[in-house]
Design an enzyme around this catalytic site. Structure first.
Site, PDB file in Angstrom:
ATOM      1  N   ASP A  31      -1.459  -2.747  -3.000  1.00 21.38           N
ATOM      2  CA  ASP A  31      -1.470  -1.453  -3.697  1.00 21.38           C
ATOM      3  C   ASP A  31      -2.279  -1.506  -5.001  1.00 21.38           C
ATOM      4  O   ASP A  31      -1.782  -1.122  -6.075  1.00 21.38           O
ATOM      5  CB  ASP A  31      -0.022  -1.018  -4.043  1.00 21.38           C
ATOM      6  CG  ASP A  31       0.928  -1.126  -2.871  1.00 21.38           C
ATOM      7  OD1 ASP A  31       0.512  -0.829  -1.736  1.00 21.38           O
ATOM      8  OD2 ASP A  31       2.103  -1.501  -3.088  1.00 21.38           O
ATOM      9  N   GLU A 238       1.562   8.715   1.604  1.00 21.49           N
ATOM     10  CA  GLU A 238       1.843   8.021   0.334  1.00 21.49           C
ATOM     11  C   GLU A 238       0.520   7.598  -0.289  1.00 21.49           C
ATOM     12  O   GLU A 238      -0.548   7.932   0.221  1.00 21.49           O
ATOM     13  CB  GLU A 238       2.750   6.796   0.577  1.00 21.49           C
ATOM     14  CG  GLU A 238       2.128   5.728   1.461  1.00 21.49           C
ATOM     15  CD  GLU A 238       3.088   4.598   1.836  1.00 21.49           C
ATOM     16  OE1 GLU A 238       4.291   4.646   1.498  1.00 21.49           O
ATOM     17  OE2 GLU A 238       2.625   3.649   2.512  1.00 21.49           O
TER      18      GLU A 238
END
Ligand code: FUB
Length: 339
Positions: A31, A238
């Site tokens: 991420d 997301e």
């Protein structure tokens, strides 16, 4: 979050075909939120560990406990791990699952935004502050009032305003909210209804609170109609990110269970954004999550895959690859592994 699966892949072959290699390989990271602060590249990733938690659809096996900031003197230089910048044990309101973070710089201070589950099992978003881009960061004692779900991403506009984008469905709990209010009975909309959108709010002057009621973002198709919940190839799942290119706002995100990084463009930070296409095709591992950052006039996609762990979906590695724009402002999609 899905169950784990170790894919039947020849990883030696795959790594030869990969368009980039892990930036660091002594720890697992994911991420990656990348920024250029004072001419240097700083990456704010999740720090993946094997927490020994059984796999489940809520992603409890993503049991991360701390953050490390990774820095690079230039895009070609070695990536440096600057050690623990914030640990969950130091955050009074947080209990577990330090998921995808991001950071911002304002007037000599650095702000780390991070999601974690509070003691009641509900995700909230916190902020921690430092005088240095690599931390250590001192957390605020409470989560940001009115925050929820996961994957905060900060966008600094050219007028000096800062916006926070957040949200993620399934394990990220966004489907439990309508108009910022949680209810256990809420679920994802039916396939033929409008998909849930990511959430945006301007940040307060002191960067510690929302300056306004968070708003849901609309992502439209090519006919100006909202993307539908059943459109799994294109709907928001997301991993929000916003960058600006030639005066346009680019909202990019993961489609989750179809594993694409996609983008949509708009004329202001609140949208609506119109779907434009894919930026990154699926990587090895279930999740895909990215950031987009300009460095010395070139644009880079920071992303992750699970090649280093040979397919363990919660043990990922951050990578970077250059991206290019077509003349009309569309992005040339990347294949993470050459054919
Ligand atoms: O790293 C944990 C979660 O996996 C992130 O919050 C999601 O975006 C996905 O990458």
């Amino acid at each position: 979050m899905p169950e784990n699966s170790i894919e039947q892949i020849d990883f030696a072959e795959l790594n030869k075909k990969a368009i980039s290699q892990p930036l660091i390989n002594h720890i697992y990271t994911a991420d990656p939120s990348a920024h250029v602060f004072d001419g240097k590249i700083y990456i704010y990733p999740s720090h993946d560990i094997d927490a020994g938690i059984p796999f489940n659809d809520n992603g409890d096996h993503f049991g991360m406990e701390d953050y490390h900031v990774i820095s690079m003197d230039s895009i070609d230089s070695e990536a440096k791990d600057n050690g623990v910048a914030l640990h969950v044990d130091d955050v009074p309101w947080a209990e577990r699952q330090m998921w995808a973070p991001d950071a911002a710089h304002k007037e000599g201070k650095y702000y780390l935004y991070f999601p974690a589950k509070a003691h009641d099992g509900i995700f909230k978003i916190g902020v921690a502050i430092s005088d240095s881009p690599i931390g250590p960061f001192i957390p605020e004692p409470e989560a940001i009032a009115g925050s929820y779900s996961i994957d905060p991403a900060i966008f600094e506009d050219e007028d000096g305003k800062y916006y926070i984008y957040f949200g993620g469905i399934w394990g990220g709990q966004l489907q439990k909210y309508r108009n910022n209010i949680y209810s256990e009975i809420n679920e994802e909309p039916h396939a033929d209804k409008k998909a849930l959108g990511p959430i945006v709010a301007q940040l307060s002057e002191d960067m510690k609170q929302f300056a306004e009621e968070p708003k849901e973002i609309l992502i439209l198709d090519e006919n100006g109609k909202p993307l539908l919940a059943g459109d799994h190839d294109r709907r928001f799942f997301e991993a929000s990110w916003v960058h600006k290119y030639n005066g346009k706002y680019y909202f990019s995100y993961s489609t989750g269970d179809t594993h694409f990084i996609c983008y949509a463009t708009g004329d202001n930070p609140y949208g609506p954004f119109t779907y434009k296409g894919r930026i990154l095709n699926p990587v090895v591992g279930w999740t895909t999550h990215h950031s987009i950052c300009e460095y010395k006039g070139k644009w880079y996609l920071f992303y992750h895959d699970s090649s280093l762990s040979e397919g363990v979906t919660h043990l990922r590695s951050i990578k970077v690859a250059e991206i290019n724009y077509n003349e009309d402002g569309t992005i040339v999609p990347l294949n993470p592994y050459k054919n």
